[in-house]
Design a protein around this motif. Structure first.
Motif, short mmCIF file in Angstrom:
data_model
loop_
_atom_site.label_atom_id
_atom_site.label_comp_id
_atom_site.label_asym_id
_atom_site.label_seq_id
_atom_site.Cartn_x
_atom_site.Cartn_y
_atom_site.Cartn_z
N GLU A 496 4.39 6.86 0.54
CA GLU A 496 4.90 5.97 1.59
C GLU A 496 4.23 6.26 2.93
OE1 GLU A 496 6.78 7.64 -0.60
OE2 GLU A 496 7.27 5.87 -1.83
N MET A 499 0.74 4.66 2.83
CA MET A 499 0.77 3.20 2.94
C MET A 499 1.16 2.75 4.35
SD MET A 499 2.15 1.85 -0.78
CE MET A 499 3.49 3.01 -1.03
N GLU A 500 2.11 3.46 4.96
CA GLU A 500 2.53 3.11 6.33
C GLU A 500 1.39 3.35 7.32
OE1 GLU A 500 6.04 5.29 7.22
OE2 GLU A 500 7.26 4.27 5.68
N VAL A 502 -1.88 3.22 6.76
CA VAL A 502 -2.88 2.16 6.62
C VAL A 502 -2.37 0.86 7.22
CG1 VAL A 502 -4.22 0.78 4.98
CG2 VAL A 502 -3.94 3.24 4.60
N ALA A 503 -1.11 0.55 6.96
CA ALA A 503 -0.53 -0.71 7.43
C ALA A 503 -0.58 -0.82 8.95
CB ALA A 503 0.91 -0.84 6.95
N GLU A 504 -0.53 0.33 9.64
CA GLU A 504 -0.59 0.33 11.10
C GLU A 504 -1.98 -0.04 11.63
OE1 GLU A 504 0.61 4.21 12.20
OE2 GLU A 504 2.70 3.96 11.57
N PRO A 508 -2.11 -7.49 7.51
CA PRO A 508 -1.15 -7.36 6.41
C PRO A 508 -1.74 -7.54 5.01
CG PRO A 508 -0.19 -8.59 8.22
CD PRO A 508 -1.63 -8.37 8.58
N LYS A 510 -4.50 -6.65 3.94
CA LYS A 510 -5.36 -5.53 3.55
C LYS A 510 -4.58 -4.26 3.19
CE LYS A 510 -9.24 -6.90 6.54
NZ LYS A 510 -10.09 -6.46 7.68
N LYS A 511 -3.27 -4.30 3.29
CA LYS A 511 -2.47 -3.09 3.10
C LYS A 511 -2.69 -2.45 1.72
CE LYS A 511 1.60 -4.79 4.07
NZ LYS A 511 3.04 -4.84 4.37
N ARG A 513 -1.29 -0.87 -1.47
CA ARG A 513 0.00 -1.13 -2.11
C ARG A 513 0.33 -0.15 -3.23
NH1 ARG A 513 1.38 -6.19 0.06
NH2 ARG A 513 -0.37 -6.92 1.32
#
Length: 540
Positions: A496, A499-500, A502-504, A508, A510-511, A513
């Motif tokens: 988690e 993933m968080e 990268v998401a920053e 969206p 490209k996240k 998963r």
């Protein structure tokens, strides 16, 4: 099409030996050409040229000449350049073999190349002897550089014996456009193929690279990248000799030994692949050595992202630059000049080398993508497959006209299989491999971009990204993550968390998963991530 902002260079119709050593000045002959990084032993240019001539003479005396294919299975040791140039000096063809290959893989390449001779070292004889025998190479045609004993008890000639014979170099007429070198492509996109390169190809690429690389006779180049790979052979061996620089050999990568050699030999110019750049940027061991002699670190073989490049430059107080190429292009088509490194994005591969034309094709339609005019929009083209045409391009693939036709179009442009962009000033940035783009809900995602984000995480030592199928059948990015030493998965770092993070940093779509923690990322000897192995493991 777009070309180099640098003027074309003269490419003489001559042999590589003549180009590198034919006009060597008397005062350069006693300069140190090669240093054995392990022992510190030195070889002068006078000794180097003398040994090349002597080996060529011995080979000619054994009937080796135009049309003979000679294999080299050898790590980065001072004898490697002698053997390579001795083979070409005799007019023969050299096929360089990956030092990590198994006996079966060595045999396969020797057989495919039609090799009738093989040079190796005694620690490799457990693979070299059965491989040579399987390929039909006689024991007297297997030369052991260090003269060490054979596990089988067979008698093999040594390099020392060949040089001691004292035979003069042959007066052989070399066709500069005939096949001279047969490296094999990495196989990241299929079965390795013999890449037919001529002496003219190699002369051209050394000449093209010289004005952009800015190597001088005062430079000390550390050679950890394998000489059997065309990157190490052209950029390090031939590039160093052309500039009368000092080449320091290192047979295999070990970070502590790498740092010691840089410190003790006062290396000024380091040619690396991204995995070594990651270590230089992140590993605590780096702080224990004096690396103040380093002025340039040049990365190749795989894309280097902006953050990683800047981290290396800041930590070492040096210039960080990179280039782009392929075995099929001898290898360089793009180089970022050190003098301009601060003015260009570190993530770019710089400019097209002289005497070379390029174009970008839309991956979906194959239509040519226009180069933006100065002041037009963002000044950066749409991404497209990079095609290159120049004197460094291969003759073709050995005995593979189908593969050659699929790679080189009728106009002589080589399809690189890489996606790139170009600015109105001609600065090229490689985005990713054409076949490795992840397609998520109609969007194209470059794994290299996500890998760059992951490597910026302080608790991640290495990472790779591939596309995998989700339950709904959609392809999504999956990250394979190697934690930094001492980081406990699940406590200090979780899926988690990854993933968080990268998401920053990405849009969206490209996240990442899916995340899997692993001990190591599979890579080729030149530093390329072997995503096909990760995909194969996923399918298993």
């Amino acid at each position: 099409m777009f070309t180099s902002p640098y003027p074309d260079v003269e490419i003489p119709e001559t042999s590589l030996y003549e180009y590198l050593f034919g006009g060597i000045a008397e005062e350069d002959l006693d300069r140190v050409a090669i240093v054995d990084g392990t022992s510190g032993a030195t070889t002068t240019y006078r000794e180097l040229v003398g040994r090349i001539d002597a080996l060529a003479g011995w080979l000619a005396g054994q009937g080796v000449g135009p049309g003979t294919v000679v294999g080299i299975l050898c790590p980065n040791v001072p004898a490697f350049p002698v053997v390579f140039h001795g083979i070409l000096r005799a007019g023969a063809v050299a096929t360089t073999v990956n030092s990590l290959y198994t006996a079966e893989e060595v045999s396969r390449q020797l057989t495919d190349a039609g090799a009738t001779w093989l040079f190796t070292i005694s620690p490799f004889l457990d693979r070299a002897e059965p491989a040579a025998a399987e390929a039909g190479i006689a024991a007297e045609h297997l030369v052991v550089l260090d003269g060490g004993p054979s596990p089988s008890g067979a008698a093999h000639p040594s390099l020392g014996e060949a040089l001691a014979a004292g035979l003069p170099a042959p007066d052989v007429r070399v066709d500069p456009h005939a096949v001279a070198v047969l490296p094999y492509s990495s196989g990241t996109s299929g079965t390795p193929k013999g890449v037919m390169l001529s002496q003219y190809n190699l002369v051209a690429n050394v000449a093209q690279g010289k004005p952009l690389l800015e190597v001088t006779d005062q430079d000390v180049l550390l050679a950890v990248l394998p000489f059997f790979h065309i990157y190490g052979l052209t950029m390090l061996v031939n590039g160093a000799f052309l500039s009368r620089a000092r080449l320091v050999t290192m047979p295999k990568f070990d970070l502590a030994e790498f740092l010691r050699i840089v410190q003790d030999e006062r290396c000024t110019y380091l040619f690396v692949a991204p995995p070594i750049a990651v270590a230089l940027a992140k590993h605590p061991l780096v702080d224990q050595f004096d690396l103040s002699s380093v002025r340039v670190v040049f990365s190749g073989a795989a894309p280097l992202d902006e953050g990683l490049g800047q981290a290396v430059a800041a930590r070492l107080g040096c210039i960080m630059t990179q280039g782009y190429g392929m075995t099929e292009m001898s290898p360089a088509s793009h180089i970022m000049p050190p003098a301009l490194a601060g003015q260009l994005p570190t993530s770019s591969v710089g400019f097209t080398v002289p005497n070379t034309e390029c174009k970008l094709l839309d991956p979906a339609t194959d239509e040519e993508i226009p180069v933006p005019a100065p002041g037009e929009g963002t000044g950066v083209s749409a991404p497209g497959q990079l095609l290159v045409r120049g004197p460094q391009n291969m003759i073709g693939y050995l005995n593979r006209p189908d593969a050659t036709a699929a790679t080189v179009d009728p106009d002589g442009f080589l399809r690189t299989g890489d996606i790139a962009t170009v600015t109105s000033e001609g600065v090229v940035t490689v985005v990713d491999r054409l076949k490795e783009l992840i397609k998520y809900k109609g969007y194209q995602i470059a794994p290299a971009e996500l890998e760059a984000v992951l490597l910026a995480h302080p608790q991640i030592a290495d990472a790779a990204v591939i596309g995998v199928r989700a339950d709904d059948g959609e392809e999504v990015p999956k990250a394979f993550v190697v934690p930094q030493p001492g980081v406990v998965v699940g406590e200090g770092l979780s899926a988690e968390d990854v993933m968080e993070f990268v998401a920053e940093h990405v849009a969206p779509f490209k996240k990442v998963r899916v995340v899997e923690f692993v001990e190591a990322i599979p890579k080729s000897s030149s530093g390329k991530i072997l995503r096909r192995e990760l995909r194969a493991a996923e399918r298993a």
